[in-house]
Scaffold this active site. Sequence first.
Site, PDB file in Angstrom:
ATOM      1  N   ASP A  23      32.244 -18.805  69.830  1.00  0.00           N
ATOM      2  CA  ASP A  23      32.772 -17.462  70.134  1.00  0.00           C
ATOM      3  C   ASP A  23      34.010 -17.595  71.034  1.00  0.00           C
ATOM      4  OD1 ASP A  23      32.117 -14.322  70.571  1.00  0.00           O
ATOM      5  OD2 ASP A  23      32.600 -15.232  72.498  1.00  0.00           O
ATOM      6  N   GLY A  34      18.972  -8.652  77.518  1.00  0.00           N
ATOM      7  CA  GLY A  34      20.029  -8.169  76.623  1.00  0.00           C
ATOM      8  C   GLY A  34      21.384  -8.804  76.885  1.00  0.00           C
ATOM      9  N   GLU A  83      42.732  -5.781  70.091  1.00  0.00           N
ATOM     10  CA  GLU A  83      42.549  -5.988  71.538  1.00  0.00           C
ATOM     11  C   GLU A  83      41.104  -6.339  71.893  1.00  0.00           C
ATOM     12  OE1 GLU A  83      44.943  -5.549  74.419  1.00  0.00           O
ATOM     13  OE2 GLU A  83      43.256  -6.839  74.925  1.00  0.00           O
ATOM     14  N   GLY A 121      36.571  -8.306  75.690  1.00  0.00           N
ATOM     15  CA  GLY A 121      36.032  -6.937  75.781  1.00  0.00           C
ATOM     16  C   GLY A 121      37.014  -5.913  76.298  1.00  0.00           C
ATOM     17  N   LYS A 160      38.227 -16.760  70.375  1.00  0.00           N
ATOM     18  CA  LYS A 160      39.044 -15.954  71.289  1.00  0.00           C
ATOM     19  C   LYS A 160      40.239 -16.761  71.799  1.00  0.00           C
ATOM     20  CE  LYS A 160      35.042 -13.258  72.745  1.00  0.00           C
ATOM     21  NZ  LYS A 160      33.894 -13.234  73.670  1.00  0.00           N
TER      22      LYS A 160
HETATM   23  N1  LIG Z   1      28.747  -6.263  71.033  1.00  0.00           N
HETATM   24  C1  LIG Z   1      29.776  -6.524  71.848  1.00  0.00           C
HETATM   25  O1  LIG Z   1      29.681  -6.387  73.082  1.00  0.00           O
HETATM   26  C2  LIG Z   1      31.088  -6.996  71.272  1.00  0.00           C
HETATM   27  C3  LIG Z   1      32.140  -7.313  72.171  1.00  0.00           C
HETATM   28  C4  LIG Z   1      33.380  -7.705  71.644  1.00  0.00           C
HETATM   29  C5  LIG Z   1      33.542  -7.795  70.269  1.00  0.00           C
HETATM   30  N2  LIG Z   1      32.476  -7.511  69.428  1.00  0.00           N
HETATM   31  C6  LIG Z   1      32.722  -7.606  67.990  1.00  0.00           C
HETATM   32  O2  LIG Z   1      32.584  -6.311  67.420  1.00  0.00           O
HETATM   33  C7  LIG Z   1      32.073  -6.413  66.107  1.00  0.00           C
HETATM   34  C8  LIG Z   1      30.816  -5.539  65.988  1.00  0.00           C
HETATM   35  O3  LIG Z   1      29.837  -6.068  66.892  1.00  0.00           O
HETATM   36  P1  LIG Z   1      28.513  -5.241  67.247  1.00  0.00           P
HETATM   37  O4  LIG Z   1      27.910  -5.928  68.423  1.00  0.00           O
HETATM   38  O5  LIG Z   1      28.802  -3.787  67.329  1.00  0.00           O
HETATM   39  O6  LIG Z   1      27.623  -5.549  65.942  1.00  0.00           O
HETATM   40  P2  LIG Z   1      26.315  -4.790  65.471  1.00  0.00           P
HETATM   41  O7  LIG Z   1      25.652  -4.119  66.618  1.00  0.00           O
HETATM   42  O8  LIG Z   1      25.523  -5.755  64.671  1.00  0.00           O
HETATM   43  O9  LIG Z   1      26.875  -3.645  64.505  1.00  0.00           O
HETATM   44  C9  LIG Z   1      27.372  -3.867  63.223  1.00  0.00           C
HETATM   45  C10 LIG Z   1      26.968  -2.667  62.349  1.00  0.00           C
HETATM   46  O10 LIG Z   1      27.574  -2.790  61.067  1.00  0.00           O
HETATM   47  C11 LIG Z   1      26.564  -2.657  60.061  1.00  0.00           C
HETATM   48  N3  LIG Z   1      26.970  -3.457  58.919  1.00  0.00           N
HETATM   49  C12 LIG Z   1      26.922  -4.803  58.788  1.00  0.00           C
HETATM   50  N4  LIG Z   1      27.424  -5.172  57.595  1.00  0.00           N
HETATM   51  C13 LIG Z   1      27.780  -4.042  56.951  1.00  0.00           C
HETATM   52  C14 LIG Z   1      28.357  -3.767  55.683  1.00  0.00           C
HETATM   53  N5  LIG Z   1      28.662  -4.746  54.828  1.00  0.00           N
HETATM   54  N6  LIG Z   1      28.608  -2.479  55.337  1.00  0.00           N
HETATM   55  C15 LIG Z   1      28.299  -1.491  56.196  1.00  0.00           C
HETATM   56  N7  LIG Z   1      27.757  -1.674  57.430  1.00  0.00           N
HETATM   57  C16 LIG Z   1      27.508  -2.943  57.795  1.00  0.00           C
HETATM   58  C17 LIG Z   1      25.309  -3.177  60.732  1.00  0.00           C
HETATM   59  O11 LIG Z   1      24.159  -2.693  60.064  1.00  0.00           O
HETATM   60  P3  LIG Z   1      22.758  -3.529  60.263  1.00  0.00           P
HETATM   61  O12 LIG Z   1      22.436  -3.471  61.702  1.00  0.00           O
HETATM   62  O13 LIG Z   1      21.801  -2.767  59.398  1.00  0.00           O
HETATM   63  O14 LIG Z   1      23.037  -4.911  59.772  1.00  0.00           O
HETATM   64  C18 LIG Z   1      25.444  -2.612  62.136  1.00  0.00           C
HETATM   65  O15 LIG Z   1      25.014  -1.270  62.223  1.00  0.00           O
HETATM   66  C19 LIG Z   1      31.854  -7.909  65.851  1.00  0.00           C
HETATM   67  O16 LIG Z   1      32.979  -8.444  65.187  1.00  0.00           O
HETATM   68  C20 LIG Z   1      31.740  -8.492  67.250  1.00  0.00           C
HETATM   69  O17 LIG Z   1      32.117  -9.840  67.323  1.00  0.00           O
HETATM   70  C21 LIG Z   1      31.284  -7.116  69.893  1.00  0.00           C
END
Ligand SMILES: NC(=O)c1ccc[n+]([C@@H]2O[C@H](COP(=O)([O-])OP(=O)(O)OC[C@H]3O[C@@H](n4cnc5c(N)ncnc54)[C@H](OP(=O)(O)O)[C@@H]3O)[C@@H](O)[C@H]2O)c1
Length: 426
Positions: free
Chosen positions: A199, A185, A127, A132, A203
């Site tokens: 992106d 941000g 979802e 979001g 979606k």
């Molecule tokens: N942010 C949003 O608002 C949002 C909204 C909708 C969907 N999403 C989706 O949600 C997912 C996560 O996004 P996010 O914004 O939370 O990303 P993020 O802030 O970069 O968090 C990802 C985390 O995973 C860690 N990581 C990366 N590769 C890894 C590995 N191989 N093994 C273990 N840990 C690992 C990263 O560590 P490091 O930081 O040390 O690399 C980081 O702590 C993505 O698919 C994104 O498209 C995000």
Amino acid sequence: MERVGVGLLGYGTVGSGVGTLLRDCADDISLATGKQVYLAKVLELPGFSHPDLDAGLVVHDVGEILADPEIQIVVELIGGVDAALEFERAALQAGKHVVTANKQLIAQHGAELFDVAEQSGAHLRFEASCAGAIPVIKALRESLAAAQVDTIFGIVNGTTNYVMSAMSDTGAPYDEVLKKAQELGFAEADPTEDVSGKDAAAKMAILSSIGFHSRTTLADVPYEGITGITAADIAHATSYGYVIKLLGVAKLIDERVNVRVYPAFVPMDHPLASVGGAYNAVFLESRHFDKIMLYGPGAGSIPTASAVIGDIIGVVTTAAGGFVRNCTCYRDLAFFPHADMVSSFYVRLQVTDKPGVLGQITPILGEEGVSVRSMWQSGRDDTAELVLLLHPAREAAVTASLERIAALECVQGEPTTIRVEGEEPR
Ligand SMILES: NC(=O)c1ccc[n+]([C@@H]2O[C@H](COP(=O)([O-])OP(=O)(O)OC[C@H]3O[C@@H](n4cnc5c(N)ncnc54)[C@H](OP(=O)(O)O)[C@@H]3O)[C@@H](O)[C@H]2O)c1
């Protein structure tokens, strides 16, 4: 009370939000599910620490999560494609249910993951991958499962909507607004995936697959971004009664599917026009329910995490008995050719400010079967800006006429073209 362990892969923006909600809303989750759902382990990279996370939960080997019999649900929030695919595939093969927000993974490798889930009898839920906090996938898969959806279009990327809204509000140019969005941000340090439209394309591939019950992958969705939109385009849009939005547009035409992402003029009185800032909105049109608009925050730690928690609750409450099918692509529809799509366009041209220029341009449009709805010209020194709004026409005809027009000696540079969407048929 039965306990259900959650193994979280990634404790970044969304992962930490999931950790917070699992802790702070534990009572609500057990009231909703009748089970105690708890954070059992977190996979992170070595050297990781987070003030809100018990360091004892952190592991660096996904195998420790997959081997833990108390972990029934794996939540993948590391992002990216390769490692995420490997981890999700392994989790499903191990019989764990998987919840993810990873739109690129589902849009590029969904079919494979659905097959693995089918074989192991596990759930795969996603979802949070689209829009979001807005429950659009649940709406399409469950609430509207019996209705025929004909069009899905909307604003599914918050970064670009913030940039377009700020350009409209301030008249400032793209680069300046993007820099400000990064400072606040609302845009990543590397915003390429957002501003290019990739992106939103991922979606829309997911929404099209679910809405039309036929597989659409990222490769099936051509996308254009917002990097070419100028303050002049925004000003022209305003003067004609439109705003410019980056739209994802998926249409079912004669039982064929067409999905694209592009910036578009949207009439100011259309509900999508008032979706400002980093908000998202998805507009659904149907011969069965007419129109529905879903609106809300499209990103952010807690909003996105709330959609992930909704999926966890869905898995916990349906895993034992009832089952909402993972893959709802039970049709195999062809794609409708982009060149045969009928669209209206805004066109902006730089031309030599001499008599006879219009006399060269308008016959070409006529010969290609494209008619002009309105025209505006403003001269400065020896060049003039010519703005045309075109009546709906086959896109192949518009492309052919603009190629011929661009080759005229009196036309300087490439024409700017932006589609017009959301108008009622005349
Ligand atoms: N942010 C949003 O608002 C949002 C909204 C909708 C969907 N999403 C989706 O949600 C997912 C996560 O996004 P996010 O914004 O939370 O990303 P993020 O802030 O970069 O968090 C990802 C985390 O995973 C860690 N990581 C990366 N590769 C890894 C590995 N191989 N093994 C273990 N840990 C690992 C990263 O560590 P490091 O930081 O040390 O690399 C980081 O702590 C993505 O698919 C994104 O498209 C995000």
